[in-house]
Structures are given as C-alpha cells and as structure tokens.
Design a protein around this motif. Structure first.
Motif, mmCIF file in Angstrom:
data_model
loop_
_atom_site.group_PDB
_atom_site.id
_atom_site.type_symbol
_atom_site.label_atom_id
_atom_site.label_comp_id
_atom_site.label_asym_id
_atom_site.label_seq_id
_atom_site.Cartn_x
_atom_site.Cartn_y
_atom_site.Cartn_z
ATOM 1 N N SER A 35 0.824 -1.198 0.000
ATOM 2 C CA SER A 35 0.000 0.000 0.000
ATOM 3 C C SER A 35 0.866 1.260 0.000
ATOM 4 N N GLU A 36 1.941 1.237 0.776
ATOM 5 C CA GLU A 36 2.852 2.382 0.829
ATOM 6 C C GLU A 36 3.582 2.579 -0.498
ATOM 7 N N ARG B 293 2.770 10.124 -4.025
ATOM 8 C CA ARG B 293 3.487 11.227 -3.381
ATOM 9 C C ARG B 293 4.549 11.791 -4.316
ATOM 10 N N GLY B 294 5.281 10.916 -4.984
ATOM 11 C CA GLY B 294 6.296 11.358 -5.931
ATOM 12 C C GLY B 294 5.705 12.170 -7.059
ATOM 13 N N ARG B 295 4.539 11.753 -7.540
ATOM 14 C CA ARG B 295 3.861 12.493 -8.615
ATOM 15 C C ARG B 295 3.439 13.882 -8.129
ATOM 16 N N LEU B 296 2.868 13.926 -6.924
ATOM 17 C CA LEU B 296 2.411 15.207 -6.381
ATOM 18 C C LEU B 296 3.567 16.157 -6.112
ATOM 19 N N LEU B 297 4.653 15.626 -5.546
ATOM 20 C CA LEU B 297 5.779 16.478 -5.191
ATOM 21 C C LEU B 297 6.608 16.869 -6.405
ATOM 22 N N GLU C 213 8.658 4.836 6.975
ATOM 23 C CA GLU C 213 8.616 6.144 7.652
ATOM 24 C C GLU C 213 9.683 7.077 7.061
ATOM 25 N N GLY C 214 10.862 6.518 6.800
ATOM 26 C CA GLY C 214 11.970 7.312 6.287
ATOM 27 C C GLY C 214 11.681 7.941 4.939
ATOM 28 N N ALA C 215 10.952 7.230 4.086
ATOM 29 C CA ALA C 215 10.628 7.774 2.759
ATOM 30 C C ALA C 215 9.738 9.012 2.885
ATOM 31 N N TRP C 216 8.737 8.946 3.754
ATOM 32 C CA TRP C 216 7.887 10.115 3.984
ATOM 33 C C TRP C 216 8.724 11.272 4.532
ATOM 34 N N HIS C 217 9.613 10.950 5.468
ATOM 35 C CA HIS C 217 10.413 11.982 6.116
ATOM 36 C C HIS C 217 11.364 12.654 5.117
ATOM 37 N N ARG C 218 12.075 11.859 4.332
ATOM 38 C CA ARG C 218 13.034 12.421 3.369
ATOM 39 C C ARG C 218 12.347 13.335 2.362
ATOM 40 N N ASP C 219 11.183 12.920 1.877
ATOM 41 C CA ASP C 219 10.453 13.752 0.916
ATOM 42 C C ASP C 219 10.041 15.080 1.550
ATOM 43 N N PRO D 274 15.277 21.996 8.333
ATOM 44 C CA PRO D 274 14.290 21.164 7.633
ATOM 45 C C PRO D 274 14.053 19.808 8.291
ATOM 46 N N ASP D 275 15.119 19.172 8.775
ATOM 47 C CA ASP D 275 14.970 17.852 9.375
ATOM 48 C C ASP D 275 14.177 17.925 10.678
ATOM 49 N N ARG D 276 14.507 18.877 11.527
ATOM 50 C CA ARG D 276 13.809 19.024 12.811
ATOM 51 C C ARG D 276 12.351 19.438 12.593
ATOM 52 N N PHE D 277 12.132 20.365 11.648
ATOM 53 C CA PHE D 277 10.761 20.802 11.395
ATOM 54 C C PHE D 277 9.933 19.643 10.836
ATOM 55 N N ALA D 278 10.526 18.863 9.935
ATOM 56 C CA ALA D 278 9.813 17.719 9.344
ATOM 57 C C ALA D 278 9.439 16.705 10.419
ATOM 58 N N ALA D 279 10.350 16.453 11.367
ATOM 59 C CA ALA D 279 10.066 15.505 12.446
ATOM 60 C C ALA D 279 8.885 15.987 13.280
#
Length: 199
Positions: free
Chosen positions: A64-65, A72-76, A128-134, A153-158
């Motif tokens: 599903s992911e 997500r890749g298409r949208l981004l 989880e990492g894929a969502w975070h990296r994007d 960016p990393d802290r804000f994303a978390a």
C-alpha cells in the motif's frame, strides 16, 4: 504442493485482496482463512507464503505504501510552489476518515511492532523514512525559494510528522471533534504560523 503454488494468485493480488478486505470489513475480519477463501487459497498455503499474520500485514502495508509513494512522488514532482506541494503532501498523509483502511493497517502494524523483530522494525522504519526524506527535501526547497522561514528542515519535518501522526490517529479512530476537515484546518494554521515566510 508445487502444483498448488503454480496455480496460486500473484502475491500482489493477495495483498490487494487483503487491503480490500480491511476497507470493506475491518481488520478484525481479516483472518488467514477468510483471506484464503477470498483468493482461492488455503490458510496453510498463505502461511507458506507469508509465515505469519504479522508478516502478511507488514507486506500489505509495504504494498500500500508503494502505491502511496508513487502518488506522493507524482504530487511532489509537479510544478507549483513548495507551499502548494506541501498542502498536497498533507492531504495525502491525513486519513480520508474514520476506519481509513491504510491508517487502520498502520495502527495495527505499529501496535504489533512492540514485539517485532529487527527486520520488521527496519522495514517499518524504511517506510517512515521515505515520507520523512520527501518532506525534508520539500521544506528545504521552500526555504531556498524564500517561501518558508529559515528553519532546520529535518527538525521541522520531524515535528510536523508527529503532529500529522497524532491528528491522523484521531481521524482514523473516529475521535469526536477531529474529522478530516478540522485536522486539515489545524495543520494549515500551524504551517501558516510556523513555516510560511512573512509576506
């Protein structure tokens, strides 16, 4: 047994059927026997393929992911402002409503991960990492374009993902007063106050 394996449906069809059963009947109705009946396999045959219900659930989540990751890749990857694409990311992240099948599955995998082995935990972390990296890349892009304030960016994303997870759980379990439109409004307000650059 070899003949039965040759005639078995493709694994992707089994995972799609599992997801459809979760959507239509709820996770509690997803048993190896019920899924086997749905796809024309014995529960023993399913156990041969997956080893356990925990593995079936994790593989279904990964499948599903994979589909969500492509979306997500298409949208981004589309043209537009970083802010518009961040809205699309949030829209994709937040459940559609109470008992959203994808989020129902996530909640179950999270619950079972308390006793999961290292391999299962690593696979969950990869999702989880894929969502975070994007999200980190999108925030960094917005900062470089002057759309977003200068944050880490990393802290804000978390922090944003923690907010999204918490509010999304409320939507998925049907907590009164936290439906999807309200949650999207809370997130938009948070982003307006903490990330969007002053005009």
């Amino acid at each position: 047994m070899a003949g039965a394996r040759r005639n078995a449906p493709p694994r992707e069809d089994v995972l799609a059927a599992a997801m459809e059963m979760i959507a239509e009947r709820g996770l509690e109705k997803l048993t190896m026997a019920a899924l086997g009946q749905e796809v024309g396999m014995s529960s023993g045959h399913l156990l041969y393929y997956f080893g356990s219900k925990d593995e079936l659930l994790l593989r279904t989540l990964e499948w599903s992911e994979g589909r969500l990751g492509a979306e997500r890749g298409r949208l981004l990857g589309r043209t537009g402002t970083a802010s518009e694409r961040l809205d699309a990311y949030v829209d994709l992240y937040v459940p559609d409503g109470h008992r959203d099948p994808h989020w129902t599955l996530w909640l179950e995998v999270w619950n079972r991960s308390q006793n999961a082995g290292a391999d299962a935990r690593e696979r969950q972390a990869a999702i989880e990492g894929a969502w975070h990296r994007d999200l980190v890349a999108l925030i960094a892009e917005g900062i470089s374009r002057g759309e977003f304030r200068r944050v880490d960016p990393d802290r804000f994303a978390a922090r944003l993902r923690a907010l999204l997870d918490g509010l999304s759980i409320h939507v998925a379990i049907g907590l009164r007063g936290t439906d999807r439109p309200q949650v999207l409004g809370h997130v938009r307000e948070f982003l307006d106050e903490s990330l969007l650059a002053d005009a």
